[in-house]
Design an enzyme around this catalytic site. Structure first.
Site, PDB file in Angstrom:
ATOM      1  N   ASP A  15      42.428  42.269  45.899  1.00  0.00           N
ATOM      2  CA  ASP A  15      41.942  41.165  45.045  1.00  0.00           C
ATOM      3  C   ASP A  15      41.952  39.771  45.687  1.00  0.00           C
ATOM      4  O   ASP A  15      42.358  38.803  45.025  1.00  0.00           O
ATOM      5  CB  ASP A  15      42.756  41.121  43.739  1.00  0.00           C
ATOM      6  N   ASP A  57      39.125  42.826  41.292  1.00  0.00           N
ATOM      7  CA  ASP A  57      39.176  42.751  39.845  1.00  0.00           C
ATOM      8  C   ASP A  57      37.721  42.517  39.431  1.00  0.00           C
ATOM      9  O   ASP A  57      37.066  41.599  39.944  1.00  0.00           O
ATOM     10  CB  ASP A  57      40.048  41.531  39.485  1.00  0.00           C
ATOM     11  N   HIS A  59      35.835  42.400  36.064  1.00  0.00           N
ATOM     12  CA  HIS A  59      35.865  42.474  34.605  1.00  0.00           C
ATOM     13  C   HIS A  59      34.506  42.205  33.947  1.00  0.00           C
ATOM     14  O   HIS A  59      33.757  41.340  34.408  1.00  0.00           O
ATOM     15  CB  HIS A  59      36.833  41.408  34.057  1.00  0.00           C
ATOM     16  N   SER A  65      41.923  41.555  28.703  1.00  0.00           N
ATOM     17  CA  SER A  65      43.014  40.747  29.253  1.00  0.00           C
ATOM     18  C   SER A  65      42.774  39.249  29.090  1.00  0.00           C
ATOM     19  O   SER A  65      43.638  38.442  29.408  1.00  0.00           O
ATOM     20  CB  SER A  65      43.216  41.064  30.737  1.00  0.00           C
ATOM     21  N   HIS A  76      38.504  35.547  34.092  1.00  0.00           N
ATOM     22  CA  HIS A  76      38.500  35.505  35.561  1.00  0.00           C
ATOM     23  C   HIS A  76      37.811  36.742  36.103  1.00  0.00           C
ATOM     24  O   HIS A  76      37.739  37.768  35.423  1.00  0.00           O
ATOM     25  CB  HIS A  76      39.948  35.442  36.091  1.00  0.00           C
ATOM     26  N   LYS A 101      37.822  47.529  40.048  1.00  0.00           N
ATOM     27  CA  LYS A 101      38.758  48.025  39.027  1.00  0.00           C
ATOM     28  C   LYS A 101      38.752  47.135  37.793  1.00  0.00           C
ATOM     29  O   LYS A 101      38.242  46.009  37.848  1.00  0.00           O
ATOM     30  CB  LYS A 101      40.166  48.120  39.602  1.00  0.00           C
ATOM     31  N   GLU A 108      43.038  47.415  30.525  1.00  0.00           N
ATOM     32  CA  GLU A 108      43.538  46.652  31.669  1.00  0.00           C
ATOM     33  C   GLU A 108      43.872  47.642  32.768  1.00  0.00           C
ATOM     34  O   GLU A 108      44.267  48.782  32.500  1.00  0.00           O
ATOM     35  CB  GLU A 108      44.789  45.836  31.275  1.00  0.00           C
ATOM     36  N   ALA A 136      47.790  39.765  43.172  1.00  0.00           N
ATOM     37  CA  ALA A 136      49.005  38.988  43.288  1.00  0.00           C
ATOM     38  C   ALA A 136      50.198  39.939  43.408  1.00  0.00           C
ATOM     39  O   ALA A 136      50.202  41.013  42.828  1.00  0.00           O
ATOM     40  CB  ALA A 136      49.153  38.123  42.040  1.00  0.00           C
ATOM     41  N   CYS A 140      48.752  43.004  40.617  1.00  0.00           N
ATOM     42  CA  CYS A 140      47.916  44.067  41.188  1.00  0.00           C
ATOM     43  C   CYS A 140      48.477  44.651  42.474  1.00  0.00           C
ATOM     44  O   CYS A 140      48.345  45.848  42.717  1.00  0.00           O
ATOM     45  CB  CYS A 140      46.491  43.569  41.353  1.00  0.00           C
TER      46      CYS A 140
HETATM   47  C1  VGL Z   1      45.555  40.135  38.615  1.00  0.00           C
HETATM   48  C2  VGL Z   1      46.127  38.898  36.763  1.00  0.00           C
HETATM   49  C3  VGL Z   1      45.002  39.332  36.109  1.00  0.00           C
HETATM   50  C4  VGL Z   1      45.859  40.537  40.032  1.00  0.00           C
HETATM   51  C5  VGL Z   1      44.430  40.586  37.973  1.00  0.00           C
HETATM   52  O1  VGL Z   1      44.911  40.825  40.799  1.00  0.00           O
HETATM   53  O2  VGL Z   1      47.059  40.544  40.399  1.00  0.00           O
HETATM   54  N1  VGL Z   1      46.407  39.309  38.004  1.00  0.00           N
HETATM   55  N2  VGL Z   1      44.165  40.188  36.711  1.00  0.00           N
HETATM   56 ZN    ZN Z   2      42.242  40.591  35.900  1.00  0.00          ZN
END
Ligand code: VGL
Ligand code: ZN
Length: 192
Positions: A15, A57, A59, A65, A76, A101, A108, A136, A140
């Protein structure tokens, strides 16, 4: 500790997208710092002709989420927007395998393995050892590492190439990954 990159290794970049970097919708503190480090890992894996995966990510605009739906996050990484693109300074080779993903509106999925073809693809290539870093650490990256361990991969957490949303939860995440069998390394630990 020194760790070898054998024929059985793959790199999984988690990500590293605009929305998780400076100027994005959900910037991870220090998130941009992982980019030059990941570029070095990419060089090493490319040189050895080992597979490189990049999760994203991805979405829909009404993802569960999002705060707009009672979730924890601002909107995001919406599919096909700038925020969902990989950071332009990340040197993704053309042979990189992209794993999208959390594409379902009502589900989620923090792990790169959840609802994707990642496990299948790794097994088809006979991969045994995965090197995982990105954004992060406390979401993830952690969930991807935990799933990799659960399904039996030797799992290496790239501590210099990962940053978390929150310092405390990132420390806990690292402890949990290691307790479950992950090995934390930095670039200089790779045996070339
Ligand atoms: C993530 C918060 C929301 C990540 C993804 O990639 O860690 N964190 N969606
Ligand atoms: Zn996300």
């Amino acid at each position: 500790m020194k760790i070898g990159i054998t024929l059985l290794s793959a790199l999984i970049i988690v990500d590293v997208q605009n929305d998780f970097c400076l100027g994005g919708a959900l910037p991870v503190p220090g998130g941009n710092e992982v980019i030059p480090i990941l570029n070095r890992y990419i060089e090493v894996f490319s040189y050895k002709n080992l597979p490189i995966y990049a999760t994203r990510d991805w979405h829909p605009e009404n993802h569960i989420s999002f705060k707009t739906r009672g979730g924890p996050w601002p909107p995001h990484c919406i599919q096909n927007t700038w925020g969902a693109e990989f950071h332009p300074n990340l040197n993704i080779p053309s042979h990189t395998i992209i794993v999208s993903k959390a594409t379902e509106p009502n589900k989620e999925a923090y792990s790169g393995f959840e609802g994707t073809n990642l496990e299948n693809d790794l097994r088809n290539r006979r991969i045994r050892r995965v090197f995982i870093g990105g954004l992060a650490t406390d979401y993830c990256v952690k969930e991807t590492v935990m799933d990799a361990l659960k399904i039996g991969f030797e799992t290496i957490f790239l501590e210099d190439a990962s940053r978390g949303v929150n310092i405390d939860s990132s420390e806990r995440a690292v402890a949990e990954m290691i307790l479950n069998g992950a090995i934390a390394i930095k670039l200089e630990d790779i045996k070339l």
